[in-house]
Write a protein that holds these residues in place. Structure first.
Motif, PDB file in Angstrom:
ATOM      1  N   GLU A 122      42.099  47.172  38.956  1.00  0.00           N
ATOM      2  CA  GLU A 122      40.847  46.913  38.244  1.00  0.00           C
ATOM      3  C   GLU A 122      40.946  45.651  37.399  1.00  0.00           C
ATOM      4  O   GLU A 122      40.053  44.795  37.430  1.00  0.00           O
ATOM      5  CB  GLU A 122      40.492  48.110  37.365  1.00  0.00           C
ATOM      6  CG  GLU A 122      39.155  47.961  36.641  1.00  0.00           C
ATOM      7  CD  GLU A 122      38.806  49.183  35.815  1.00  0.00           C
ATOM      8  OE1 GLU A 122      37.894  49.072  34.963  1.00  0.00           O
ATOM      9  OE2 GLU A 122      39.439  50.244  36.006  1.00  0.00           O
ATOM     10  N   GLU A 123      42.038  45.524  36.645  1.00  0.00           N
ATOM     11  CA  GLU A 123      42.209  44.350  35.782  1.00  0.00           C
ATOM     12  C   GLU A 123      42.414  43.083  36.609  1.00  0.00           C
ATOM     13  O   GLU A 123      41.866  42.021  36.288  1.00  0.00           O
ATOM     14  CB  GLU A 123      43.395  44.555  34.834  1.00  0.00           C
ATOM     15  CG  GLU A 123      43.185  45.624  33.784  1.00  0.00           C
ATOM     16  CD  GLU A 123      43.628  47.002  34.253  1.00  0.00           C
ATOM     17  OE1 GLU A 123      43.856  47.180  35.472  1.00  0.00           O
ATOM     18  OE2 GLU A 123      43.759  47.900  33.393  1.00  0.00           O
ATOM     19  N   THR A 124      43.205  43.198  37.685  1.00  0.00           N
ATOM     20  CA  THR A 124      43.433  42.042  38.564  1.00  0.00           C
ATOM     21  C   THR A 124      42.126  41.562  39.166  1.00  0.00           C
ATOM     22  O   THR A 124      41.815  40.358  39.147  1.00  0.00           O
ATOM     23  CB  THR A 124      44.412  42.412  39.693  1.00  0.00           C
ATOM     24  OG1 THR A 124      45.653  42.839  39.121  1.00  0.00           O
ATOM     25  CG2 THR A 124      44.676  41.221  40.599  1.00  0.00           C
ATOM     26  N   VAL A 152      40.321  37.821  38.687  1.00  0.00           N
ATOM     27  CA  VAL A 152      40.157  36.995  39.891  1.00  0.00           C
ATOM     28  C   VAL A 152      38.680  36.771  40.208  1.00  0.00           C
ATOM     29  O   VAL A 152      38.264  35.648  40.537  1.00  0.00           O
ATOM     30  CB  VAL A 152      40.874  37.645  41.099  1.00  0.00           C
ATOM     31  CG1 VAL A 152      40.519  36.909  42.397  1.00  0.00           C
ATOM     32  CG2 VAL A 152      42.385  37.623  40.893  1.00  0.00           C
ATOM     33  N   SER A 153      37.863  37.809  40.098  1.00  0.00           N
ATOM     34  CA  SER A 153      36.446  37.663  40.428  1.00  0.00           C
ATOM     35  C   SER A 153      35.734  36.721  39.468  1.00  0.00           C
ATOM     36  O   SER A 153      34.868  35.935  39.872  1.00  0.00           O
ATOM     37  CB  SER A 153      35.754  39.032  40.440  1.00  0.00           C
ATOM     38  OG  SER A 153      35.785  39.625  39.151  1.00  0.00           O
ATOM     39  N   MET A 167      49.786  39.338  34.906  1.00  0.00           N
ATOM     40  CA  MET A 167      49.541  37.898  34.958  1.00  0.00           C
ATOM     41  C   MET A 167      50.126  37.289  36.229  1.00  0.00           C
ATOM     42  O   MET A 167      49.488  36.473  36.899  1.00  0.00           O
ATOM     43  CB  MET A 167      50.147  37.218  33.734  1.00  0.00           C
ATOM     44  CG  MET A 167      49.901  35.719  33.660  1.00  0.00           C
ATOM     45  SD  MET A 167      50.541  34.990  32.124  1.00  0.00           S
ATOM     46  CE  MET A 167      52.317  35.174  32.402  1.00  0.00           C
ATOM     47  N   THR A 168      51.332  37.713  36.594  1.00  0.00           N
ATOM     48  CA  THR A 168      51.990  37.207  37.800  1.00  0.00           C
ATOM     49  C   THR A 168      51.227  37.615  39.051  1.00  0.00           C
ATOM     50  O   THR A 168      51.087  36.819  39.996  1.00  0.00           O
ATOM     51  CB  THR A 168      53.434  37.734  37.877  1.00  0.00           C
ATOM     52  OG1 THR A 168      54.142  37.326  36.710  1.00  0.00           O
ATOM     53  CG2 THR A 168      54.148  37.201  39.107  1.00  0.00           C
ATOM     54  N   THR A 169      50.711  38.833  39.062  1.00  0.00           N
ATOM     55  CA  THR A 169      49.945  39.320  40.219  1.00  0.00           C
ATOM     56  C   THR A 169      48.692  38.477  40.430  1.00  0.00           C
ATOM     57  O   THR A 169      48.374  38.086  41.559  1.00  0.00           O
ATOM     58  CB  THR A 169      49.546  40.798  40.014  1.00  0.00           C
ATOM     59  OG1 THR A 169      50.729  41.584  39.859  1.00  0.00           O
ATOM     60  CG2 THR A 169      48.747  41.315  41.200  1.00  0.00           C
ATOM     61  N   LEU A 202      45.783  34.165  43.447  1.00  0.00           N
ATOM     62  CA  LEU A 202      45.034  32.912  43.483  1.00  0.00           C
ATOM     63  C   LEU A 202      45.797  31.829  44.252  1.00  0.00           C
ATOM     64  O   LEU A 202      45.196  31.002  44.940  1.00  0.00           O
ATOM     65  CB  LEU A 202      44.739  32.439  42.064  1.00  0.00           C
ATOM     66  CG  LEU A 202      43.726  33.272  41.274  1.00  0.00           C
ATOM     67  CD1 LEU A 202      43.597  32.754  39.848  1.00  0.00           C
ATOM     68  CD2 LEU A 202      42.358  33.260  41.960  1.00  0.00           C
ATOM     69  N   GLU A 203      47.112  31.855  44.154  1.00  0.00           N
ATOM     70  CA  GLU A 203      47.936  30.847  44.819  1.00  0.00           C
ATOM     71  C   GLU A 203      47.843  30.932  46.336  1.00  0.00           C
ATOM     72  O   GLU A 203      48.126  29.958  47.044  1.00  0.00           O
ATOM     73  CB  GLU A 203      49.395  31.008  44.373  1.00  0.00           C
ATOM     74  CG  GLU A 203      50.149  29.706  44.286  1.00  0.00           C
ATOM     75  CD  GLU A 203      51.438  29.859  43.505  1.00  0.00           C
ATOM     76  OE1 GLU A 203      51.987  28.831  43.092  1.00  0.00           O
ATOM     77  OE2 GLU A 203      51.897  31.005  43.294  1.00  0.00           O
TER      78      GLU A 203
END
Length: 345
Positions: A22-24, A28-29, A55-57, A62-63
């Motif tokens: 949910e947080e990821t 990202v969205s 944060m890493t996820t 995005l990468e």
């Protein structure tokens, strides 16, 4: 069985983790939308709550998109210098980004970006690259782990604010403890961060931990439940107890493996937390235990604290992430086996 899939090393992404979908997805969205509502997020939580993993996820997700470049900065270094250096290295592989290419030459801290200045300063380097990225339709995500409120951060954030004002495609995620993020957000020079959404990490899902333990440790559901509930959803405890069970499953019963968790929690987390508390906050916590919820009156009686002081200390301990309020007027310890450990200090 293969090697231990769990880790207790801070800053290292675990081989086995429970994603915070949910947080990821939220970050990202927002960042990938046509008109982002914000270009910065703050991830807040107590040490070991999974801030760095989240944060890493996001960064890795995005990468995977060729339109994004991700740069990870070290909060203990000069942030603008670190950004100029890291960004210069990151864009070397982008063809035709600059008319004359990217020419990075180090002389002390000198960088050349194939442009007019032989050794431009950090901000000039960053702006030149951001302009080029904007023309190419590329975006930059900057991540900074465990930030602190100091002059280094103030200078960096002030420049980042200018980058936003100049409409550069730059985005920021910072993680930190409550006190540090709160100080940064309330700095009158950094007003844009006051408007940055803050994600306060909640405990991991107990059912999700049960399933991960069942699969990773090849154990039955009841044993997995016992282990999962012992973690209280605390991300570091999930890793630490998994690692302990993996190493001791053939030597010790479950109850003794859980008891061994106390030493790891003390060494890696709880001692540091305890040292940062006031004497009254320590009395407040010593009046509680791991199994029950407590009213203000009960805490006052056991700790010898004035009832009028309870709301202030309760709010701060909730913000830090040590306790939570399961229902109005009550307080409960959030961290697993916290009472067992602090009573030994």
């Amino acid at each position: 069985m293969k090697g231990n899939p769990f880790t207790i090393t801070f800053g290292k992404e675990p081989n086995l983790l429970i994603s915070r979908g949910e947080e990821t997805d939220r970050i990202v969205s927002v960042f990938t939308s046509e008109n982002p509502l914000t270009q910065s997020f703050l991830i807040e939580g107590i040490r070991g709550s999974g801030k760095t993993v989240l944060m890493t996820t996001v960064g890795k997700q995005l990468e995977e998109d060729d339109d994004w470049i991700v740069v990870n900065l070290n909060s203990s270094r000069d942030l603008l210098e670190d950004l100029a250096r890291s960004l210069s290295n990151a864009v070397k592989g982008i063809p035709d980004l600059f008319k004359h290419g990217v020419n990075v030459s180090v002389a002390g801290f000198g960088f050349g970006i194939g442009a007019s200045e032989e050794h431009p300063d950090s901000v000039s380097i960053i702006e030149d690259i951001l302009k080029a990225l904007k023309k190419k339709g590329r975006k930059l995500l900057i991540t900074i782990d465990e930030v602190i409120h100091d002059e280094n951060m103030r200078i960096f954030a002030s420049e980042f604010q200018i980058f936003l004002r100049d409409d550069y495609p730059v985005f920021l995620i910072m993680t930190g403890l409550y006190e540090n993020l709160n100080s940064i957000q309330n700095d009158p020079q950094l007003t844009f961060l006051l408007r940055s959404p803050k994600i306060n990490l909640s405990p991991l899902s107990i059912p999700a931990i049960v399933r991960e333990y069942e699969e990773a440790l090849d154990i039955d559901e009841e044993t997995a439940k016992e282990l999962a509930h012992a973690t209280k959803g605390y991300a570091f405890a999930f890793q630490a107890l998994g690692a302990l069970y993996f190493e001791n499953r053939d030597k010790l019963p479950v109850s003794k493996i859980i008891n061994k968790l106390d030493g790891i929690l003390d060494e890696f987390v709880y001692r540091k937390i305890w040292e940062g508390l006031t004497e009254i906050e320590k009395k407040f916590l010593l009046a509680m235990d791991d199994e029950h919820s407590f009213t203000a009156a009960e805490i006052c009686e056991k700790a010898g604290i004035k009832k009028s002081s309870i709301p202030k200390y309760k709010e701060r301990l909730i913000n830090i992430g040590i306790i939570h309020s399961p229902e109005y007027g009550k307080a409960e310890l959030s961290l697993p086996r916290f009472e067992h450990v602090i009573r030994l200090y």
